[in-house]
Design a protein around this motif. Sequence first.
Motif, PDB file in Angstrom:
ATOM      1  N   TYR A 291       9.537   7.610  -6.404  1.00 32.66           N
ATOM      2  CA  TYR A 291       8.093   7.747  -6.631  1.00 32.66           C
ATOM      3  C   TYR A 291       7.552   9.035  -6.015  1.00 32.66           C
TER       4      TYR A 291
ATOM      5  N   TYR B 239       5.300  12.233  -7.751  1.00 28.89           N
ATOM      6  CA  TYR B 239       4.143  12.950  -7.209  1.00 28.89           C
ATOM      7  C   TYR B 239       4.384  14.461  -7.115  1.00 28.89           C
TER       8      TYR B 239
ATOM      9  N   TYR C 213      -2.713   8.971 -17.606  1.00 27.92           N
ATOM     10  CA  TYR C 213      -2.043   8.188 -16.567  1.00 27.92           C
ATOM     11  C   TYR C 213      -2.591   6.765 -16.509  1.00 27.92           C
TER      12      TYR C 213
ATOM     13  N   TRP D 154       5.013   3.838 -11.379  1.00 30.21           N
ATOM     14  CA  TRP D 154       4.521   2.725 -10.564  1.00 30.21           C
ATOM     15  C   TRP D 154       5.069   1.378 -11.034  1.00 30.21           C
TER      16      TRP D 154
ATOM     17  N   TRP E 164       6.396   1.765   1.286  1.00 33.34           N
ATOM     18  CA  TRP E 164       6.718   2.426   0.016  1.00 33.34           C
ATOM     19  C   TRP E 164       5.555   3.324  -0.440  1.00 33.34           C
TER      20      TRP E 164
ATOM     21  N   HIS F 103       3.578   8.289  -1.886  1.00 30.58           N
ATOM     22  CA  HIS F 103       2.493   9.054  -2.515  1.00 30.58           C
ATOM     23  C   HIS F 103       2.206  10.311  -1.690  1.00 30.58           C
TER      24      HIS F 103
ATOM     25  N   TYR G  74     -11.547   3.079  -6.324  1.00 33.01           N
ATOM     26  CA  TYR G  74     -11.181   4.433  -6.773  1.00 33.01           C
ATOM     27  C   TYR G  74     -12.396   5.356  -6.829  1.00 33.01           C
TER      28      TYR G  74
ATOM     29  N   ARG H 172     -12.503   6.393  -3.290  1.00 38.05           N
ATOM     30  CA  ARG H 172     -11.350   7.266  -2.962  1.00 38.05           C
ATOM     31  C   ARG H 172     -11.548   8.685  -3.501  1.00 38.05           C
TER      32      ARG H 172
ATOM     33  N   GLY I   3      -2.986  -2.979  -5.621  1.00 39.10           N
ATOM     34  CA  GLY I   3      -1.710  -2.990  -6.351  1.00 39.10           C
ATOM     35  C   GLY I   3      -0.854  -4.160  -5.888  1.00 39.10           C
TER      36      GLY I   3
ATOM     37  N   TYR J 184      -8.304   4.214 -12.696  1.00 43.47           N
ATOM     38  CA  TYR J 184      -8.284   5.616 -13.147  1.00 43.47           C
ATOM     39  C   TYR J 184      -9.284   5.871 -14.267  1.00 43.47           C
TER      40      TYR J 184
END
Length: 452
Positions: free
Chosen positions: A37, A41, A75, A137, A160, A164, A273, A276, A374, A398
């Motif tokens: 992962y 990124y 995405y 993901w 994990w 990111h 989000y 964020r 998640g 997103y």
Amino acid sequence: MSLFTPPVAKKKVPTEKVDATYKRLRLQVFLGIFVGYAGYYLLRNNFSLAMPALIKAGFSKAELGFALSAVSLAYGISKFVMGIVSDQSNARLFLPLGLTMAALVNLAMGFIPALTGSVTIMFIVLFVLGWFQGMGWPPSGRVLVHWYSINERGGKTAIWNVAHNVGGGFMAPLATAGIAILASTQLFGISSYHGAFILPAIIGLVVAVFAYLTIRDTPESVGLPPIEEYRQDYPNEDHHLFEKEMTTKEILFKYVLNNKWIWVIAVANIFVYLVRYGVENWAPTYLTEVKHINLGASSWAYFWYEMAGIPGTLFAGWMSDKIFKGRRGPAGFFFMLVVTVFVFIYMNATNMGVINFSLIMIGFWIYGPVMLIGLQALDLVPKKAAGTAAGLTGLFGYFFGSFSANAMIGAAVDAFGWNFGFQLILGASVLATILFGITWNLRGQTVLHDAK
Ligand SMILES: O=P(O)(O)OC[C@H](O)CO
């Protein structure tokens, strides 16, 4: 499609070897999805490192911003659609395949100058890139739910999740090194900014091979018993295990779209989000325009916002496992409450020390809820529906949250000023807190009636 069909072991691991095999493989597959992962990124935002050269070549910021928006747009949709596909696919093949494709798109952008020659072409290529990014993901989630049971999954998913920040952190120096190598060697006779695509793509291909060698789809695929049986830790009261692969219709209509809790956290994710990206994306502009600090200082604040997310994420995972015994709602509620307080301080502060501190604190506390949504999506559904459930929350985060953070806040600030923009972020933070609160008693697929 058969290439991706989840494998089933022909032979069972002998009972006396189960423990040792589980221990070895759990570490191995974890490394596979962590490095894998992080590899995704490396290839998600490297376009931004090529942007200064593209601006010099004549493109405007608005044009490049438009092209860049294709990545998050694609995405968000792909995380859901490919999540559905990944629930019926072998994670060992699925994750490396998406990474390989993302690397090939980057190599194409590196070696074919025409692909960065117009805004429309860039938008299309970046959309394709965003689509392949959506293949990272879901298979990681599939591996996490099959190899880790519910009372340890919070801590493990949190560790994990740091992939990111590791991948995002390494991307800039790698892309910059790629540009420097092309500038000094004049290799291939192309402009040096193409190095921002080529070097990360080469590393991405190496990571894809590593991920293929290390990841194993499920314990059952290598002859081990299910993780719940091995650890005696079940996600529901009747200890029912969902070991049979399901059809898309079953996953969607029996376990995901008709699960009201998935909708609650998907809507919560819009607000998480929005906070964020609302805070992160607008911090440099706000700090330079309103607080008159220089861009260098504001980019340090941005850097620490990201870094603070690492301990914050680990803390959230630990808290949900150890203090709340597998319940993610209370941890999310607590984290979002603190975020709300610091958003309030941030928007009202006049002292630079307080502004920087509150920004770092928002970074520390917001990444926990990002991870917890998640994780909650993975917990709430049978293992075979994990990718679809997490994909749906990602789509909301997103498509609506990140999109509003970029577009709506910008427009709101233009029309009514910064204070109004911050009130939107503050409102989103309060709504996310309330929605986490609604999930207070959820643990796995069960609502605990006696939980306090
Ligand atoms: O899709 P990303 O990369 O924003 O990651 C999402 C989080 O890991 C969700 O828990």
